[in-house]
Design an enzyme around this catalytic site. Sequence first.
Site, PDB file in Angstrom:
ATOM      1  N   TYR A 142      25.724  -0.210  -5.814  1.00 42.71           N
ATOM      2  CA  TYR A 142      26.380  -1.514  -5.693  1.00 42.71           C
ATOM      3  C   TYR A 142      27.838  -1.458  -6.156  1.00 42.71           C
ATOM      4  O   TYR A 142      28.619  -2.358  -5.883  1.00 42.71           O
ATOM      5  CB  TYR A 142      25.634  -2.589  -6.500  1.00 42.71           C
ATOM      6  CG  TYR A 142      24.261  -2.931  -5.957  1.00 42.71           C
ATOM      7  CD1 TYR A 142      23.807  -2.390  -4.758  1.00 42.71           C
ATOM      8  CD2 TYR A 142      23.419  -3.790  -6.631  1.00 42.71           C
ATOM      9  CE1 TYR A 142      22.550  -2.688  -4.262  1.00 42.71           C
ATOM     10  CE2 TYR A 142      22.153  -4.097  -6.143  1.00 42.71           C
ATOM     11  CZ  TYR A 142      21.726  -3.546  -4.962  1.00 42.71           C
ATOM     12  OH  TYR A 142      20.483  -3.834  -4.473  1.00 42.71           O
ATOM     13  N   LYS A 191      14.033   8.630  -6.764  1.00 41.33           N
ATOM     14  CA  LYS A 191      13.722   9.196  -5.444  1.00 41.33           C
ATOM     15  C   LYS A 191      14.198  10.642  -5.498  1.00 41.33           C
ATOM     16  O   LYS A 191      15.034  11.086  -4.707  1.00 41.33           O
ATOM     17  CB  LYS A 191      14.447   8.355  -4.369  1.00 41.33           C
ATOM     18  CG  LYS A 191      14.098   8.690  -2.947  1.00 41.33           C
ATOM     19  CD  LYS A 191      12.708   8.251  -2.549  1.00 41.33           C
ATOM     20  CE  LYS A 191      12.413   8.652  -1.114  1.00 41.33           C
ATOM     21  NZ  LYS A 191      10.977   8.555  -0.780  1.00 41.33           N
ATOM     22  N   ASP A 223       9.113   4.602  -3.650  1.00 41.66           N
ATOM     23  CA  ASP A 223       8.222   4.098  -2.597  1.00 41.66           C
ATOM     24  C   ASP A 223       6.807   3.927  -3.122  1.00 41.66           C
ATOM     25  O   ASP A 223       6.112   2.947  -2.823  1.00 41.66           O
ATOM     26  CB  ASP A 223       8.272   4.994  -1.347  1.00 41.66           C
ATOM     27  CG  ASP A 223       8.366   6.472  -1.668  1.00 41.66           C
ATOM     28  OD1 ASP A 223       8.539   6.825  -2.840  1.00 41.66           O
ATOM     29  OD2 ASP A 223       8.260   7.295  -0.731  1.00 41.66           O
ATOM     30  N   ASP A 247      16.684  -3.930  -8.477  1.00 42.79           N
ATOM     31  CA  ASP A 247      16.917  -5.191  -7.778  1.00 42.79           C
ATOM     32  C   ASP A 247      15.701  -5.509  -6.903  1.00 42.79           C
ATOM     33  O   ASP A 247      15.154  -6.623  -6.917  1.00 42.79           O
ATOM     34  CB  ASP A 247      18.182  -5.023  -6.914  1.00 42.79           C
ATOM     35  CG  ASP A 247      18.648  -6.321  -6.295  1.00 42.79           C
ATOM     36  OD1 ASP A 247      18.090  -7.378  -6.627  1.00 42.79           O
ATOM     37  OD2 ASP A 247      19.572  -6.275  -5.458  1.00 42.79           O
ATOM     38  N   ASP A 251      12.187  -8.135  -8.021  1.00 47.07           N
ATOM     39  CA  ASP A 251      11.803  -9.305  -7.217  1.00 47.07           C
ATOM     40  C   ASP A 251      10.344  -9.201  -6.788  1.00 47.07           C
ATOM     41  O   ASP A 251       9.615 -10.196  -6.786  1.00 47.07           O
ATOM     42  CB  ASP A 251      12.695  -9.424  -5.974  1.00 47.07           C
ATOM     43  CG  ASP A 251      13.916 -10.293  -6.251  1.00 47.07           C
ATOM     44  OD1 ASP A 251      14.176 -10.563  -7.433  1.00 47.07           O
ATOM     45  OD2 ASP A 251      14.588 -10.700  -5.294  1.00 47.07           O
TER      46      ASP A 251
END
Length: 357
Positions: A142, A191, A223, A247, A251
């Site tokens: 980001y 990852k 994942d 992020d 959620d």
Amino acid sequence: MTYNIALVKGDGIGPEIVDSAVRVLETIGARYGHSFKFKEWLAGGCAIDATGTPLPEETVEGCLTSDSVLLGAVGGPKWDGLPGNLRPEKALLGLRSAMGLYTNLRPAKLYLALKEECPLRSDIVAQGFDLMMVRELTGGIYFGERGRREGKYGPEAYDTETYSVLEIERIARAAFETARKRRRNVISIDKANVLETSRLWRETVHRVAEDYPDVTLSDMLVDNAAMQLVRRPSQFDVVLTSNMFGDILSDEASQITGSIGLLPSASLGATKRGLYEPIHGSAPDIAGMDRANPIATILSAAMMLRYAFDLSEEADAIESAVDAALNEGLRTADIVGASGIRPLGCREMTDAIITRL
Ligand code: NAD
């Protein structure tokens, strides 16, 4: 002891829910012999209206000279048409950056009294879950280099993920320290089978773990983590993530609890001063109607007591009072479901929690 708390009520339901948390803190102060002093500062849409900017300089100063900051929520349709740099949400990013907040703590806990609200299968719900996301907040993709250019197939765009050892180390320490206040288990998400930043992440987290032999560490690919959160959320205690993975996963974690009106958060930096706020927005659809659920903000105040002021007993008292109110069947409109219970307003729910402190 006196604690100076900056209040940033913001827009929509912000003022109602922050007032609720203040009433709870005042009761705790009187009960345990602390003095909480509050000072209000403008940010978001109300600051745009009053000063022309979403984050006035004096708000930043006021927050930086406080012991901690309690924030409601910012934004609303009134300011939706403004250009990006004048949007109320800019205030949040500006405040986080000015306060140097690189750690985001987001608990996601299933209240068994509210299990009907949980979208997961009943056998998974029966095991319950209570996890804490520890998300890196100021680095990664980001904030990396980005742009547009001409590529092999014509115009293309790129975003880059960069993490330094320093950034990984400090967020890893935050996760291990948090785990010590909980069930002493950290699952680090990456990852590493594909990304170089993830391989550095994993290496660094394992090195930091050597300083925390009392905390168990394991790694999980992002994942798989997305699947495990809905398959067996009870396996998670502290979940350590980079900015983007956190992020997305935070959620997902909040959704499986069944109500965003219940979930608090904390953003922390190198000092004890932090920013405490509910995870939900300013809910303009119910603003000023005394229908907001104050629990996420009240629990954010409890997190402030625990993490900024080391007042664990007082934080426990607030959390237990919320548990008691929910277990006794008290509900605000957002969590009433199909129960047929008469929903309490924001003020009534706050009163109910205060009488259970
Ligand atoms: P929202 O979280 O404000 O509302 C989503 C839905 O949940 C609405 O139906 C709302 O009534 C309900 N809801 C939210 N909090 C509730 C509570 N405490 N009690 C009862 N019901 C509650 O999200 P949105 O509608 O997407 O956004 C509204 C505004 O809030 C936008 O301007 C958005 O940019 C802003 N926002 C701010 C923050 C923040 O300040 N941290 C976060 C998210 C969204």
